[in-house]
Design a protein around this motif. Structure first.
Motif, PDB file in Angstrom:
ATOM      1  N   ALA A 244       2.319   1.706  -3.377  1.00 37.24           N
ATOM      2  CA  ALA A 244       1.329   2.207  -4.341  1.00 37.24           C
ATOM      3  C   ALA A 244       1.114   3.713  -4.176  1.00 37.24           C
ATOM      4  O   ALA A 244       1.018   4.452  -5.171  1.00 37.24           O
ATOM      5  N   ILE A 245       1.042   4.173  -2.918  1.00 35.67           N
ATOM      6  CA  ILE A 245       0.850   5.601  -2.664  1.00 35.67           C
ATOM      7  C   ILE A 245       2.023   6.411  -3.215  1.00 35.67           C
ATOM      8  O   ILE A 245       1.854   7.445  -3.872  1.00 35.67           O
ATOM      9  N   VAL A 246       3.239   5.936  -2.928  1.00 34.44           N
ATOM     10  CA  VAL A 246       4.431   6.621  -3.423  1.00 34.44           C
ATOM     11  C   VAL A 246       4.448   6.637  -4.940  1.00 34.44           C
ATOM     12  O   VAL A 246       4.798   7.643  -5.573  1.00 34.44           O
ATOM     13  N   ALA A 247       4.054   5.504  -5.551  1.00 35.43           N
ATOM     14  CA  ALA A 247       4.043   5.430  -7.018  1.00 35.43           C
ATOM     15  C   ALA A 247       3.054   6.429  -7.612  1.00 35.43           C
ATOM     16  O   ALA A 247       3.342   7.087  -8.627  1.00 35.43           O
ATOM     17  N   VAL A 248       1.870   6.554  -6.973  1.00 32.31           N
ATOM     18  CA  VAL A 248       0.872   7.518  -7.469  1.00 32.31           C
ATOM     19  C   VAL A 248       1.398   8.944  -7.352  1.00 32.31           C
ATOM     20  O   VAL A 248       1.249   9.766  -8.269  1.00 32.31           O
ATOM     21  N   LEU A 249       2.024   9.249  -6.202  1.00 29.97           N
ATOM     22  CA  LEU A 249       2.576  10.595  -6.023  1.00 29.97           C
ATOM     23  C   LEU A 249       3.659  10.895  -7.048  1.00 29.97           C
ATOM     24  O   LEU A 249       3.691  11.992  -7.654  1.00 29.97           O
TER      25      LEU A 249
ATOM     26  N   ALA B  24       0.833  -1.209   0.000  1.00 29.50           N
ATOM     27  CA  ALA B  24       0.000   0.000   0.000  1.00 29.50           C
ATOM     28  C   ALA B  24       0.865   1.256   0.000  1.00 29.50           C
ATOM     29  O   ALA B  24       0.601   2.212  -0.744  1.00 29.50           O
ATOM     30  N   ALA B  25       1.909   1.244   0.839  1.00 29.32           N
ATOM     31  CA  ALA B  25       2.808   2.402   0.878  1.00 29.32           C
ATOM     32  C   ALA B  25       3.499   2.595  -0.470  1.00 29.32           C
ATOM     33  O   ALA B  25       3.651   3.727  -0.958  1.00 29.32           O
TER      34      ALA B  25
END
Length: 247
Positions: free
Chosen positions: A204-209, A201-202
């Motif tokens: 994925a969040i970093v990838a989106v940012l 999850a972390a």
């Protein structure tokens, strides 16, 4: 073999001690051709007499090797008994030698480090040794006769339990002979999966940012020249001057 043939316990005892040190066994027992104890290392005299009275010793005196598991106060004794003989065509049996290794809580702790699974040793419906606390033995004993994989909750943790017979005798009812219970903590596995999910999850969040920032940077790179061209075209349209500096 010569020492055993002398039927002299002190002579055999010294040699037996040397073999026991090499094998690192919990027990080494030597008997004469009549089954009487000549030497024992690693066991009390009374325990040696109990081992010497086992069918395994009588089988070895008839020329047969044997394997057995004997219940002990703190585990099970894995015992291998072989004849001591001379001659090949018609061997003469001089006595027997038995070597025993203890299946106890210390071994269960070593298996836990190697495999990640808890192991409990039981026989005749009772748990004899395990790495887990002794107050849990009663709950574990109920799974000695359970076929296949079952579930068990201990101290708030959910375990998968698989009984595995340690005896080759297939005629014994389930749980009567020696059994090893293999326990795998589902709670521990789920904790590991939760850590993996949190990491994913972390990530994925970093990838989106990162994708958002990169997309914004690319958009700025492309739209800035287009905005300049649009401004020049507007100026030309308003003034009719094709020789504008911006143009």
């Amino acid at each position: 073999k010569a020492a055993v043939d002398t039927n002299d316990p002190p002579t055999v005892q010294d040699i037996a001690s040397g073999y026991q040190n090499q094998l690192k066994s919990n027990l080494l027992l030597v008997t004469n051709r009549a089954g009487a104890v000549l030497a024992t290392v690693g066991a009390l005299p009374q325990a040696a007499l109990v081992v010497a009275s086992q069918p395994a010793v009588r089988d070895a005196l008839r020329g047969h090797e044997s394997f057995s598991l004997l219940p002990q106060p703190d585990g099970m004794l894995q015992l291998v008994t072989v004849p001591i003989s001379i001659g090949l065509a018609q061997p003469e049996i001089l006595g027997t030698v038995s070597v025993g290794f203890l299946l106890d809580s210390a071994l269960a702790a070593q298996l836990k480090e190697i495999t990640g699974s808890d192991v409990a040793f039981g026989m005749d419906g009772q748990i004899l040794a395990a790495r887990l606390p002794r107050e849990m033995y009663g709950l574990l004993a109920g799974h000695l006769r359970t076929p296949g994989i079952s579930h068990l909750t201990l101290a708030g943790e959910d375990y998968l339990v698989l009984p595995r017979p340690l005896s080759a005798a297939g005629t014994l009812p389930a749980g009567v002979g020696p059994v090893a219970l293999i326990l795998r903590s589902r709670t521990e596995l789920l904790r590991g999966l939760q850590a993996i999910h949190a990491g994913l999850a972390a990530t994925a969040i970093v990838a989106v940012l990162l994708a958002t920032i990169l997309g914004f940077a690319v958009a700025r790179t492309i739209t800035r020249p287009l905005a300049n061209i649009t401004d020049v075209m507007r100026e030309v349209a308003a003034t009719g001057a094709l020789t504008s500096k911006n143009a």
